[in-house]
Design a protein around this motif. Structure first.
Motif, short mmCIF file in Angstrom:
data_model
loop_
_atom_site.label_atom_id
_atom_site.label_comp_id
_atom_site.label_asym_id
_atom_site.label_seq_id
_atom_site.Cartn_x
_atom_site.Cartn_y
_atom_site.Cartn_z
N VAL A 80 6.38 -9.12 -17.82
CA VAL A 80 5.13 -9.65 -17.25
C VAL A 80 4.59 -8.62 -16.24
O VAL A 80 5.32 -8.22 -15.34
CB VAL A 80 5.36 -11.00 -16.54
N PRO A 81 3.32 -8.18 -16.40
CA PRO A 81 2.74 -7.29 -15.38
C PRO A 81 2.48 -8.06 -14.08
O PRO A 81 1.93 -9.16 -14.12
CB PRO A 81 1.43 -6.81 -16.01
N VAL A 82 2.90 -7.50 -12.96
CA VAL A 82 2.79 -8.17 -11.66
C VAL A 82 1.94 -7.31 -10.73
O VAL A 82 2.13 -6.10 -10.66
CB VAL A 82 4.19 -8.40 -11.05
N HIS A 83 1.00 -7.94 -10.05
CA HIS A 83 0.08 -7.23 -9.15
C HIS A 83 0.06 -7.85 -7.76
O HIS A 83 -0.69 -8.80 -7.54
CB HIS A 83 -1.36 -7.26 -9.70
N ASN A 84 0.87 -7.34 -6.84
CA ASN A 84 0.70 -7.75 -5.44
C ASN A 84 -0.51 -7.00 -4.89
O ASN A 84 -0.70 -5.82 -5.19
CB ASN A 84 1.92 -7.36 -4.60
N ILE A 85 -1.31 -7.69 -4.07
CA ILE A 85 -2.50 -7.05 -3.49
C ILE A 85 -2.36 -7.05 -1.96
O ILE A 85 -2.07 -8.09 -1.36
CB ILE A 85 -3.79 -7.81 -3.89
N ILE A 86 -2.57 -5.87 -1.36
CA ILE A 86 -2.42 -5.73 0.09
C ILE A 86 -3.75 -5.28 0.69
O ILE A 86 -4.34 -4.30 0.22
CB ILE A 86 -1.32 -4.70 0.43
N GLY A 87 -4.21 -6.00 1.70
CA GLY A 87 -5.41 -5.59 2.45
C GLY A 87 -4.99 -5.28 3.87
O GLY A 87 -4.46 -6.14 4.56
N LYS A 88 -5.20 -4.03 4.30
CA LYS A 88 -4.76 -3.62 5.63
C LYS A 88 -5.95 -3.54 6.59
O LYS A 88 -6.97 -2.95 6.26
CB LYS A 88 -4.08 -2.24 5.55
N PHE A 89 -5.76 -4.13 7.76
CA PHE A 89 -6.81 -4.13 8.80
C PHE A 89 -6.31 -3.41 10.04
O PHE A 89 -5.13 -3.43 10.36
CB PHE A 89 -7.20 -5.58 9.15
N ASN A 90 -7.26 -2.79 10.75
CA ASN A 90 -6.97 -2.15 12.03
C ASN A 90 -5.93 -1.03 11.93
O ASN A 90 -5.04 -0.91 12.77
CB ASN A 90 -6.51 -3.22 13.04
N VAL A 91 -6.02 -0.23 10.91
CA VAL A 91 -5.08 0.88 10.71
C VAL A 91 -5.47 2.04 11.62
O VAL A 91 -6.58 2.56 11.53
CB VAL A 91 -5.10 1.34 9.23
N SER A 92 -4.55 2.45 12.50
CA SER A 92 -4.81 3.59 13.39
C SER A 92 -4.13 4.84 12.84
O SER A 92 -3.45 4.79 11.82
CB SER A 92 -4.28 3.29 14.80
#
Ligand code: ZN
Length: 299
Positions: A80-92
């Motif tokens: 099964v293809p698996v797609h975790n999605i990550i959204g990063k905020f405030n990256v310094s």
């Protein structure tokens, strides 16, 4: 001149509103309804793809740095293809900047007719509303929103079935050295129901639960948190095993309970987990409490 000045103050204070007050519960409910209307959302289904597209769209609008954690899982139903999605905020630019993670699964059970408005829908939606709140917010820490995939077991939560996406991501953070920068991992699961009661999950990190309790008390929401104890196998477990302090923010009781029902209540993993079981007020209580928790940890 007076009017002009008043307008200026209003504009400035709206922009600088504190994080938990930026949580839009009405929008969180609208996202839940939108996601539930996509129908079944097991990996590979059209509803799953529509959910992924919505997550990407909301992250893009809010200026997040988007990362994919894609892989192929070996499951009892084949690969099964698996797609975790990550959204990063405030990256310094600081390579040691600390990280807080708010996560929840967006897949639903492989069960014909299962909509998962609360189980899968509410977690997806509250994270989308967090993305709206986090846009343009300046903090010390990075905040990651993580939509995990293939949380649900193909057959049952025994052995290695279930938690596919979270196991992969937790191992990755341990292997690439990110682990030591993660101050806390908060999993949100089934937090939109109409009889809100977040469990004191027994494997979860106690000091982080105490911060949540402090945030809830500050907002007058104490009655909704930690009034009963239960141990739950959920997406937080692989992160705990990887040495990351983690909490499962989960409501493990909804509707009628008892021997004739599922151990988490009559609507759990039932096709009756539909949008009419979800409450905007519950999303507001959990949403504001978790964003205040982020503020308290960021001090
Ligand atoms: Zn489930």
């Amino acid at each position: 001149m007076f009017i002009r000045l008043g307008f200026l103050i209003a504009a400035v204070s709206a922009h600088a509103a504190i994080l938990n007050e930026r949580f839009n519960a009405q929008q969180a409910y609208a996202y839940t309804a939108q996601v539930a209307a996509f129908g079944e959302r097991w990996p590979g289904s059209p509803g799953h793809k529509k959910t992924e597209d919505l997550i990407h769209q909301v992250l893009q609008i809010n200026g997040a740095r988007i990362e994919a954690d894609d892989f192929t899982a070996t499951t009892p139903r084949g690969t099964v293809p698996v797609h975790n999605i990550i959204g990063k905020f405030n990256v310094s630019a600081d390579p040691k900047q600390q990280i807080l993670i708010l996560a929840g699964h967006y897949d639903t059970l492989f069960q014909p007719g299962f909509i998962g408005a609360n189980d899968g829908g509410s977690s997806t939606a509250i994270l989308l509303a967090f993305a709206d709140a986090l846009a343009t917010q300046k903090m010390k820490m990075q905040v990651w929103l993580v939509w995990t995939d293939l949380e649900e077991a193909i057959n049952s939560f025994t052995g290695d079935d279930g938690l596919y996406g979270s196991r992969h991501l937790a191992q990755k953070l341990a292997a690439n050295g990110t682990r030591s920068r993660v101050r806390g991992f908060f999993l949100l699961d089934m937090i939109g129901d109409k009889q809100l009661g977040v469990a004191r999950e027994t494997e979860s990190n106690r000091p982080l639960q105490d911060v949540i309790a402090r945030a809830a008390a500050q907002l007058g929401y104490s009655q909704y948190f930690f009034q009963y104890q239960v141990g739950i196998i959920d997406d937080h477990v692989p992160f705990i095993r990887a040495g990351i302090p983690a909490v499962d923010v989960v409501d493990a009781m909804y509707g009628r309970m008892g021997p004739t029902f599922d151990s988490m209540g009559e609507f759990h993993h039932a096709n009756t987990d539909t949008i009419d079981k979800v409450s905007q007020r519950s999303l507001e209580v959990v949403g504001r409490t978790m964003l205040l928790t982020v503020e308290l940890l960021d001090k």
